[in-house]
Every structure is written in C-alpha cells, then in structure tokens.
Design a protein around this motif. Structure first.
Motif, PDB file in Angstrom:
ATOM      1  N   ILE A  59       1.045  -1.499   0.220  1.00  0.00           N
ATOM      2  CA  ILE A  59       0.062   0.191   0.030  1.00  0.00           C
ATOM      3  C   ILE A  59       0.369   1.137  -0.310  1.00  0.00           C
ATOM      4  O   ILE A  59       0.967   2.008  -0.817  1.00  0.00           O
ATOM      5  CB  ILE A  59      -1.217  -0.242   1.124  1.00  0.00           C
ATOM      6  CG1 ILE A  59      -1.964  -0.801   1.382  1.00  0.00           C
ATOM      7  CG2 ILE A  59      -1.702   1.091   1.104  1.00  0.00           C
ATOM      8  CD1 ILE A  59      -2.531  -1.493   2.979  1.00  0.00           C
ATOM      9  N   ALA A  63       1.739   4.537  -2.782  1.00  0.00           N
ATOM     10  CA  ALA A  63       1.230   5.495  -2.745  1.00  0.00           C
ATOM     11  C   ALA A  63       2.802   5.841  -2.383  1.00  0.00           C
ATOM     12  O   ALA A  63       2.385   7.484  -3.429  1.00  0.00           O
ATOM     13  CB  ALA A  63       1.385   5.568  -0.756  1.00  0.00           C
ATOM     14  N   ALA A  64       3.462   5.952  -2.786  1.00  0.00           N
ATOM     15  CA  ALA A  64       5.333   6.490  -2.160  1.00  0.00           C
ATOM     16  C   ALA A  64       4.808   6.712  -4.458  1.00  0.00           C
ATOM     17  O   ALA A  64       5.950   7.574  -4.316  1.00  0.00           O
ATOM     18  CB  ALA A  64       6.807   5.591  -2.237  1.00  0.00           C
ATOM     19  N   ILE A  66       2.760   7.232  -6.950  1.00  0.00           N
ATOM     20  CA  ILE A  66       1.912   8.461  -7.125  1.00  0.00           C
ATOM     21  C   ILE A  66       2.650   9.675  -6.816  1.00  0.00           C
ATOM     22  O   ILE A  66       2.557  10.766  -7.493  1.00  0.00           O
ATOM     23  CB  ILE A  66       0.836   8.190  -5.976  1.00  0.00           C
ATOM     24  CG1 ILE A  66       0.268   6.718  -7.148  1.00  0.00           C
ATOM     25  CG2 ILE A  66      -0.133   9.362  -6.642  1.00  0.00           C
ATOM     26  CD1 ILE A  66      -0.951   6.313  -6.588  1.00  0.00           C
ATOM     27  N   GLY A  67       3.056   9.956  -5.298  1.00  0.00           N
ATOM     28  CA  GLY A  67       3.812  10.796  -5.187  1.00  0.00           C
ATOM     29  C   GLY A  67       5.069  11.150  -5.366  1.00  0.00           C
ATOM     30  O   GLY A  67       4.981  12.630  -6.048  1.00  0.00           O
ATOM     31  N   GLU A  89      -7.024  -0.001  -3.414  1.00  0.00           N
ATOM     32  CA  GLU A  89      -7.317   1.491  -3.032  1.00  0.00           C
ATOM     33  C   GLU A  89      -6.246   2.460  -4.196  1.00  0.00           C
ATOM     34  O   GLU A  89      -6.504   3.528  -4.308  1.00  0.00           O
ATOM     35  CB  GLU A  89      -7.380   1.635  -1.434  1.00  0.00           C
ATOM     36  CG  GLU A  89      -7.813   3.112  -1.549  1.00  0.00           C
ATOM     37  CD  GLU A  89      -7.362   2.992  -0.212  1.00  0.00           C
ATOM     38  OE1 GLU A  89      -7.445   2.432   0.811  1.00  0.00           O
ATOM     39  OE2 GLU A  89      -8.417   4.586   0.695  1.00  0.00           O
ATOM     40  N   ASN A  90      -5.165   2.724  -3.977  1.00  0.00           N
ATOM     41  CA  ASN A  90      -4.188   3.445  -4.606  1.00  0.00           C
ATOM     42  C   ASN A  90      -4.272   3.237  -5.812  1.00  0.00           C
ATOM     43  O   ASN A  90      -3.820   4.579  -6.286  1.00  0.00           O
ATOM     44  CB  ASN A  90      -2.743   3.279  -3.950  1.00  0.00           C
ATOM     45  CG  ASN A  90      -3.078   4.384  -2.021  1.00  0.00           C
ATOM     46  OD1 ASN A  90      -3.727   4.836  -2.031  1.00  0.00           O
ATOM     47  ND2 ASN A  90      -1.937   3.790  -1.629  1.00  0.00           N
ATOM     48  N   TYR A  93      -6.874   6.135  -6.675  1.00  0.00           N
ATOM     49  CA  TYR A  93      -6.743   6.933  -6.416  1.00  0.00           C
ATOM     50  C   TYR A  93      -5.797   7.626  -8.020  1.00  0.00           C
ATOM     51  O   TYR A  93      -5.831   8.798  -8.216  1.00  0.00           O
ATOM     52  CB  TYR A  93      -5.682   6.746  -4.966  1.00  0.00           C
ATOM     53  CG  TYR A  93      -5.400   8.475  -4.910  1.00  0.00           C
ATOM     54  CD1 TYR A  93      -6.509   9.099  -4.005  1.00  0.00           C
ATOM     55  CD2 TYR A  93      -3.773   9.578  -5.333  1.00  0.00           C
ATOM     56  CE1 TYR A  93      -6.283  10.254  -3.606  1.00  0.00           C
ATOM     57  CE2 TYR A  93      -4.024  10.393  -5.411  1.00  0.00           C
ATOM     58  CZ  TYR A  93      -4.499  11.041  -4.057  1.00  0.00           C
ATOM     59  OH  TYR A  93      -4.557  12.336  -3.771  1.00  0.00           O
ATOM     60  N   VAL A 228      -4.289  17.761  -5.343  1.00  0.00           N
ATOM     61  CA  VAL A 228      -5.192  16.968  -5.600  1.00  0.00           C
ATOM     62  C   VAL A 228      -5.582  15.887  -4.767  1.00  0.00           C
ATOM     63  O   VAL A 228      -5.428  16.281  -3.539  1.00  0.00           O
ATOM     64  CB  VAL A 228      -3.611  15.902  -6.042  1.00  0.00           C
ATOM     65  CG1 VAL A 228      -4.142  14.545  -6.683  1.00  0.00           C
ATOM     66  CG2 VAL A 228      -2.317  15.904  -7.689  1.00  0.00           C
ATOM     67  N   THR A 229      -6.608  15.622  -5.077  1.00  0.00           N
ATOM     68  CA  THR A 229      -8.023  15.105  -4.164  1.00  0.00           C
ATOM     69  C   THR A 229      -8.063  13.623  -5.031  1.00  0.00           C
ATOM     70  O   THR A 229      -8.508  13.782  -6.090  1.00  0.00           O
ATOM     71  CB  THR A 229      -8.656  16.102  -3.592  1.00  0.00           C
ATOM     72  OG1 THR A 229      -9.448  15.338  -3.114  1.00  0.00           O
ATOM     73  CG2 THR A 229      -9.848  16.207  -4.710  1.00  0.00           C
ATOM     74  N   LEU A 231     -11.553  12.683  -3.748  1.00  0.00           N
ATOM     75  CA  LEU A 231     -12.939  13.348  -3.761  1.00  0.00           C
ATOM     76  C   LEU A 231     -12.951  13.436  -5.439  1.00  0.00           C
ATOM     77  O   LEU A 231     -12.444  13.719  -5.762  1.00  0.00           O
ATOM     78  CB  LEU A 231     -12.785  14.139  -3.340  1.00  0.00           C
ATOM     79  CG  LEU A 231     -12.768  14.415  -1.890  1.00  0.00           C
ATOM     80  CD1 LEU A 231     -12.722  15.623  -0.400  1.00  0.00           C
ATOM     81  CD2 LEU A 231     -14.111  13.213  -1.163  1.00  0.00           C
TER      82      LEU A 231
END
Ligand SMILES: Cc1ncc(C[n+]2csc(CCOP(=O)(O)OP(=O)(O)O)c2C)c(N)n1
Ligand code: SF4
Ligand SMILES: [Mg+2]
Lengths: 377, 271
Positions: A59, A63-64, A66-67, A89-90, A93, A228-229, A231
């Motif tokens: 996970i 995340a890393a 995408i960052g 999930e990511n 995202y 960036v969100t 939502l």
C-alpha cells in the motif's frame, strides 16, 4: 557497432526496460515471483541518478510511487497477487487523480497466498475491476523476455501519454524464464514524456479540458501550485459534489482510454488466414498454443493463434472479426475461464467458444491444447 | 499588526468544512504562521494528508497539496521527498489516519528518519465518520462504537514516535495556540522525521458524548491537562497523573534518509 545481446530472466528484462523508458523511481515490497524486478532496480537506479525505496508494505509502495510521479518523475512498482490486491485502493487514486505510473504484477496462483511459486493468469479481471468505482484500465500481457522489456517501455509511454496507471502482467513463467534478449539502442524505441503545461502557473488547472481529454499534468516543485484529491473533483482540482461536473469528469476519465482503444490495443496473429480453429491465448500459454498449432497443422488441422498482447482495453473488434472467420475458438488459460468469458462477450454467439483451464500451478502444455483442438474438430 | 493569513489561504476556498468550535482551524493557522516564520516558499512546499476532517486542511492552503487515501499520507509524502529532496514536505492528518490505518507507514517513516514534518491533530476520535473510537480514545470514554465505554487502552503518540525512531517529537494543544507555530517551526527546521502532535478538540462527536457541555469546556480541559516539560520535570509521578506533557519532548541529530540516499547515488555513480 553490434547490438548488445544477453541471456536473461524476464523480470530482469522488465527492470532494464523500465530504465530504458526513463523510470527513475521504484518503490516496492518483496513478493515472489516479482522480487527480481526490485532487486535489479535497487542496483540499477542509483547508477542513473534515480531512487529505490523498499517500503513497509505494498500500500505504501503504491502511495510512494504516486507521490514520486507527482514530482514529474517516471515511477514504477512491482508485485504479485496478494500485493496487487493491497495496491488496489491507491491504483484507483492514481486513476481519479490521473497520475501516470506503472505497476508490474507477475501473476501467481490465488486467491490469497495461493501458490507463490506457481504460474497463473488469474489476475486479468482484477487488473480491470480491482479497484472500486468506474475507472479506465490499461493492461499489457507480454509472452517473452524480449517482449517484457518492450512492453514495459510501452507501459510507461501509455501512462505518460494518457495520464493513467498502466499494469504489465507477465505470468510467473514469463517473469522467471531465461532467454535471449537483444537490447534496443537508445532512441530505437519511442520514449514518451508527459507534456508540461503551456499556460502560466496562475492559469493552470490540472484537469483543464480545453486541452482535450488528457490535460497536461504539472510537476510539484516546478512553479505550478495545485491541489490533488481522491474526492470527485472539478477541472481546477478541488473537490466538488456538483452533479453535472462529477458526471462529466468521470465520463472523461473512462472516455480518454476508450476512444484511444485502436491506438492502444495490440495483438499478434499466427496462421489465422485459412484457420478453422483459432486459439486465443496470451503469456506463456500462447507459447504452448503456437506449438500446438504447428502440431495440428502437421495432422492436417487448420489451426491458428490469436495472441493477446494488450489485455485491457480488450481486443473486442479483433475477436469479433476472428469469430466471423473461424469455426471454433478455444481459450487455454491458467485460470477458470476469465478470457473465455471476455471472448464470448465479443463473439456474441457467432462461433462456439470453449476453454482449457488450469489452476494447479502447472503450465498448459502443447499436448493439452492439441487435445482440446481435436475435441472441437 | 495581525498576521496576514491571506497570503497562504487559497482564494475562494473558505469557508472550510470544519464545525464551529473544531480545533483543526486553530491548528491550520498555527501551521501557516510556522511556514511563514521558517520562510518555506510556496512553490517548493508540499502539504500532504490522508482522509478525515483534519486531512481536509491541504485544500485550503496555497502550496503543492495532496489529499490522499486514508492513512497513507506519510507514504505518499515519502515518495515526494525521495523523488525531489529539495522540496519541503509536510504531512498532516488526524489520530485515526495517523496511528490506526496509517500506523505502519508512521512507524517506518520514524525509523527511516526521512525529512518530513508530520502534524497529527489528535482529537481522540474519528470525527469525520461521526465519532467512532480511535487508537487514542481514552479507556472508558464514550464513542459511537463504545456505547458502554471504550474497552481499548490508548496509544501515546509521542512515545510511539520516539520508540520508532523519530528524531524530533513535540506536543502542544489547540488551546495553546501561540505555541503551535513555535513547535511546528522548530520541527520544520529539524533535519529528519519530526512529529508534532497537537491535542485537539472535536466538540461535535467527542465532546457531546463525553459530557463536555461546551466548546469552552473542552478547551479548558486541554488547558488543564497540559503541563510544559520544564514544569513536569519538577513534578512527582503522582502530580503528573492525568496530565499531558507538552513542548519539545525529544530531539536528536541522526543521518537523514533522503540525503543519505543521495550520497549513496553519488557513491555508486562515482564507481
Ligand atoms: C480505507 C478507508 N477506511 C475508512 C474510511 C472512513 N473514514 C474516513 S475519515 C475516518 C476517520 C478519520 O479520523 P481522524 O483521522 O482521527 O480525523 P478526524 O476526522 O478526527 O479529524 C474514517 C474511518 C476511509 N475513508 N477509507
Ligand atoms: S466532526 Fe469534529 S473533527 Fe470534524 S470538523 Fe466537526 S468538530 Fe472538527
Ligand atoms: Mg480524529
């Protein structure tokens, strides 16, 4: 100068393909049978000034990635089954925020821990439907060491061009087998970089559709400040719940891939011109299928092979066309009928479609496919 | 003359979503003052968050902002810092985000000592989802999922951070507003993983259930429990019972992860 030739493993070729494509960031978490991708990149990335980080889990790795990509760097992660599930999930995202990145998923048996060292092709549906909500999907399924290299390059190109995550899914056999590879020279393969925005920072909107369905993405730290969100958001990047805007943004995100289907979809046809029976296969199974086709022809059976290279978007048109030309289609695959289902959807009853399935960790060999061909004759 | 927050607030993005009396707004103002005092440029500063009421902060401030998935802010921030070490990276979020679902990323960022400032707004509850207990809800307290009182023992976030290897750990409260920017500014100047926990208030989902009659009563509680480190050092264990120590609780200089990695790259490239 003669070309650089090597004898190497699929996963190693994948790592080198990533470097060739300009990947300069990798985050991952070890898992069989994908770990060699991380191992090679931990050695290669520093050589080209890139970064490698082993994260605490998949996970965090997703995340890393995408960052890192948001800073304008091409970023990669590699995993297998359970880790692919954790990343979902990511991945969603990255879809909604439209951040380019590449995910290598070397397919092993499942569900759950399944068969860590056994080959499988059972993640193809997860590659499309794994994360919740409507979203685009691009998934490439190479069948050789050479192709794992070139498809990794293409994955980066597609992700940069369409601002979307792209998954490359060799099965365990393709990831682990060793064969000859000819390294492309620099410049020989196309390398695509995401376009930078052309507007001044004050006018920049990260989802500005006046630039079309794939608006330019600015890099953090390049003088462009934006939000960036995950939502639902408007073209300015800020959250919104306004029905018309949400609907339009969701539709655009799916449309940007759908309308580029012809550009993205790739496949290979082998002896299909006069074929009565078509095998539709991908990955290592397609290699067995090629043998089986040759064998069948020795016995006077006109068989041919349709090899899927781009699994998502699915080659719908091509399969429908195939169905109009042959008397029967067989889908051998290391799962219990995922491609069968997809092919039947495209064939719409025009031609009988049957499957050969194997989920016991053993490859589907030419003999099993040949037997399947004989059965439908 | 008052501080000009307008320089850092995004035009047209206020009012915020926070309830009247929520401590998150006080903390956001402290964060802005801190950034201003250390002089971080807006272009080269990234503010990252997870999900929750606290995590909505980045949407309001004019930096490179990233509102991510629940609990994962620190992991996204790690990617930014590793890929572009020249950026100032700040991560913000709530107690649930940081030490429940995000606990794994949190401890590993502490261990790596990567140069990120992590601001945790600890209101002892999952505010956004309506007041379920969090890993920092006191034992016995009422939450929507602890109708008989919370059976769980809570985490001490500062101790967790120190234990995991963070090299700067501080704690303040939303009541002591003037201290927030001082703690955060010191954290931002620190090279390494810095954790600033601000004891916060959620009158809407926590105060209501736990017999705080008003926002003022909640704030007074923060005032009463907080003991500055300097004072605490002179107090007995008995006197400290039920109190929370505030100030810079831990500081240590250790190699920072992203710059150590750059050194590794230089070494490899030099052959
Ligand atoms: C994966 C996932 N699980 C659960 C949620 C639901 N959720 C949203 S915010 C939240 C809790 C937030 O609490 P905290 O981080 O303490 O922030 P606060 O709202 O109290 O400021 C939860 C459980 C989610 N968004 N994503
Ligand atoms: S629910 Fe609680 S944490 Fe959320 S905005 Fe309201 S007061 Fe603040
Ligand atoms: Mg909370």
């Amino acid at each position: 100068m003669s070309k650089k030739v090597a004898f190497m493993q699929g996963n190693e070729a994948c790592a080198h393909g990533a470097i060739y494509a300009g990947c300069r960031f990798f985050a991952g978490y070890p898992i069989t049978p994908s770990t060699e991708v991380a191992e090679v990149l931990s050695a290669e990335l520093p050589k080209v000034g890139g970064s490698f980080i082993q994260m605490e889990d998949e996970i965090g790795a997703m995340a890393a990635v995408i960052g890192a990509s948001l800073t304008g760097v091409k970023a990669l992660t590699a995993t297998s089954g359970p880790g692919f599930s954790l990343k979902q999930e990511n991945i969603g995202y990255a879809c909604i925020t439209e951040v380019p990145c590449v995910i290598i998923n070397v397919m092993r048996g499942g569900p759950s821990t399944g068969m860590p060292t056994g080959p499988s092709q059972s993640d193809v549906m997860q590659a499309k439907w794994g994360t919740h909500g409507d979203h685009p999907a691009i998934c490439l399924v190479p069948a050789s060491v050479q192709e794992l290299f070139t498809e990794t390059v293409r994955a980066f190109n597609l992700s940069e061009k369409f601002r979307t995550p792209v998954t490359v899914m060799p099965d365990e056999i393709v990831g682990h087998m060793r064969e000859r590879i000819v390294f492309p020279e620099p410049g020989e393969l196309e390398v695509v970089n995401r376009p930078a925005p052309t507007v001044p920072p004050a006018d920049y909107r990260p989802y500005d559709t006046s630039f079309g369905d794939v608006p330019p993405l600015a890099a953090f730290g390049s003088g462009y400040r934006f939000h960036v969100t995950g939502l639902n958001k408007a073209e300015d990047g800020f959250p919104t719940t306004r029905a018309g805007i949400v609907q339009a943004e969701e539709e655009r995100q799916v449309r940007k891939i759908e309308k580029a289907t012809d550009e993205i979809v790739t496949w290979e046809e082998y002896l299909l011109d006069d074929a009565d029976i078509a095998i539709v296969a991908f990955g290592s199974t397609s290699r067995s299928a090629r043998f089986a086709v040759n064998e069948a022809r020795k016995h006077g059976i006109r068989a041919g092979l349709f090899r899927i290279i781009t699994y998502w978007p699915f080659p719908e048109k091509q399969i429908a066309d195939l169905a109009s030309r042959v008397k029967a289609i067989i889908t051998p695959e290391m799962n219990l009928g995922m491609t069968l289902h997809e092919v039947r959807r495209c064939v719409k009853g025009m031609t009988p479609v049957s499957g050969i399935f194997r989920v016991d960790g053993e490859p589907i060999g030419p003999a099993q496919i040949l037997a399947g061909i004989r059965e439908v004759m | 003359m008052g501080f000009d927050y307008g320089k850092y607030i995004r035009p047209g993005k206020l009012p915020h979503i926070w309830c009247p009396g929520c401590g998150h707004g006080i903390v956001m103002k402290g964060l802005i003052r801190a950034i201003d005092s250390v002089g971080f440029s807006k272009d080269m500063t990234s503010i990252v968050s997870g999900i929750g009421c606290a995590s909505r902060l980045p949407g309001y401030v004019d930096f490179c902002t990233l509102h991510t998935t629940h609990g994962r802010g620190v992991a996204f921030a790690t990617g930014i810092k590793m890929a572009k070490p020249e950026m100032n990276v700040i991560c913000v979020g709530g107690d649930g985000d940081g030490v429940a679902i995000g606990g794994n990323h949190f401890i590993h960022a502490c261990r790596r000592n990567i140069d990120i400032t992590y601001l945790i707004m600890n209101n002892n509850i999952y505010g956004m989802t309506g007041g379920q207990f969090s890993p920092t809800t006191p034992t016995g307290a009422k939450a929507s999922t602890t109708p008989y009182g919370n059976p769980d023992p809570p985490f001490d976030i500062a101790k967790l951070a120190i234990g995991a290897g963070a090299t700067f750990v501080a704690r303040g409260t939303a009541f002591h507003a003037a201290q927030i920017d001082k703690l955060l500014a010191e954290a931002m100047r620190h090279k390494g993983f810095s954790v600033v926990e601000i004891l916060d208030s959620c009158p809407t989902t926590y105060g209501r259930r736990n017999k705080y009659k008003s926002v003022i009563e909640m704030m007074n509680h923060l005032k009463d429990v907080a003991v500055p480190l300097s004072a605490a050092e002179k107090m007995t264990a008995e006197q400290l019972r039920g109190k929370v120590i505030t100030g810079v609780l831990y500081k240590e200089n250790k190699p920072e992860y992203a710059s150590e990695y750059r050194k590794l790259v230089e070494r490899v490239q030099a052959g």
